[in-house]
Scaffold this active site. Sequence first.
Site, PDB file in Angstrom:
ATOM      1  CG  HIS A 212      -0.294  -0.067   2.531  1.00 37.30           C
ATOM      2  ND1 HIS A 212      -0.977   0.149   3.711  1.00 37.30           N
ATOM      3  CD2 HIS A 212       0.993  -0.343   2.899  1.00 37.30           C
ATOM      4  CE1 HIS A 212      -0.154   0.005   4.734  1.00 37.30           C
ATOM      5  NE2 HIS A 212       1.040  -0.287   4.267  1.00 37.30           N
ATOM      6  CG  HIS A 213       3.840   2.066   2.475  1.00 37.42           C
ATOM      7  ND1 HIS A 213       3.076   2.967   3.187  1.00 37.42           N
ATOM      8  CD2 HIS A 213       4.187   1.081   3.354  1.00 37.42           C
ATOM      9  CE1 HIS A 213       2.970   2.549   4.441  1.00 37.42           C
ATOM     10  NE2 HIS A 213       3.626   1.409   4.566  1.00 37.42           N
ATOM     11  CB  ALA A 214       4.364   1.247  -4.374  1.00 33.60           C
TER      12      ALA A 214
END
Length: 478
Positions: A212-214
């Site tokens: 979920h960070h990219a």
Amino acid sequence: MTKLIISSSVFQSQVADLLPCNGYKKSQLTYSLLQAYNLLQYFDVVIDKPYCSKEDLLRFHSAIYVDQLMKGTLNAVQDYDKSEDDWDQLNETSEHWYDSGDKFRSEKRFHSREDLYEHFKTIEFDQNIKNDSYDNIRLTKRMKLESVTLSNDELLKTFNLTGDCPLFSYLPMYIQVSTGATLALENHINLPSPDQNNSERIIGINWDGGRHHASKQRASGFCYVNDIVLLIQRLRKKGFQRISYVDFDLHHGDGVENAFKYSNFIQTISLHLYEAGFFPGTGDLKNNKSPNLVNIPMLHGLNDTYLRTIVDKIIIPLIDQHDPQIIVIQSGGDGLSGDKYNEWQLSIHGLTKCILELIERFTKCHCVVLGGGGYNELIMSRFNTFLTWNIVRKYSSKVQDRLIKEYIEDGFDYLIPDHEFIDLYTDDNYKYWSYEEPGNDKCKTLRNYNTPKHLEECFTKIFPKKSPPQESVMPPPP
């Protein structure tokens, strides 16, 4: 009728464990425990050869970034990573277990990364991808860095392919398999029919997803490609108008939020630790645009009771407002008691109940359940298996009379079944619930800084026109 789909196999788990933060065993331990309980047999579809193309990645990520991630030279053992020992650590354990008795191995394990890649190439060939399609799509994308000439070192820093997201051996294969495992679920998800009584509900699972960070052209927090954004984009293209995304990870789901922060069709809800200096440093109450962009910042020591109150009083009402056709759940387990972060004290039972409550409450919605954080591999194998078991026993059409042979009992003396990696649980005395057993030194009690007043503040910011929950339904003081 509910149809269960999962992407899971020995091949996928060994590829997923190329990711260094998996400890080279997180995915394989989960897969083997699922097999120990024979859970995959209760799924309607088991995807065992997931794959996505470079073209698929371009639906969200920039061309110059994808070029860097997908360099052919990375699909090899890198000079700084010659040793097979770390990645191969479980093969010897597996071989010893199978050799110690009259046991039959149903699936092939790969004993080197080169062998794993050779198998991957057969899957890639089966996809029948046109060689020129990637370049054609790439040339149509206009990205702000395209006209800038940077050295390789500068590119790596620009894309954050250093530090917490270093390049590693067979990174392109890892991306195409783990992302493909999430995207493959979409193939089985269709819009609800006008006649709701005849609609087939899908519950899809990929424990190796949830990155979920990219962002569009930057890796972050062990996440190189945002499979969640790519999945939601595919669902939107398929005609889904309203999608809710709920993130239980310890860390803020910033990459997904930023991708859809201007959308009225995608609702993003992230419950996460928000404290000074804690990664990624975003996700406070000030940026909320309820009901479509909602952050629920928590403090150190979050427990089951408080989480359940948040779900009942904030998350479920938010989803009700959005009225989604599908819910995507990121079920990161780095908030579980015993995780290496040691910030929250959620139990496997408690987090599982909250996720199941969403699946059970919104019965007309498809559900996709993805993995995420979680850095105690032994805990994560238990959590992923327990959540899978609960979904199977309630929704599988292959369970006769809703009974399942392989029970996971709640008693603290309940032992993990014998399987190829049972020796890794020796320090836990082979107990399934060792991290929740009262008095066990693995079960630590943290001070809970999440007060009823903090919940009231969150509720008031998110629902400014509603009265806060009554004191009787507030969690007890820490």
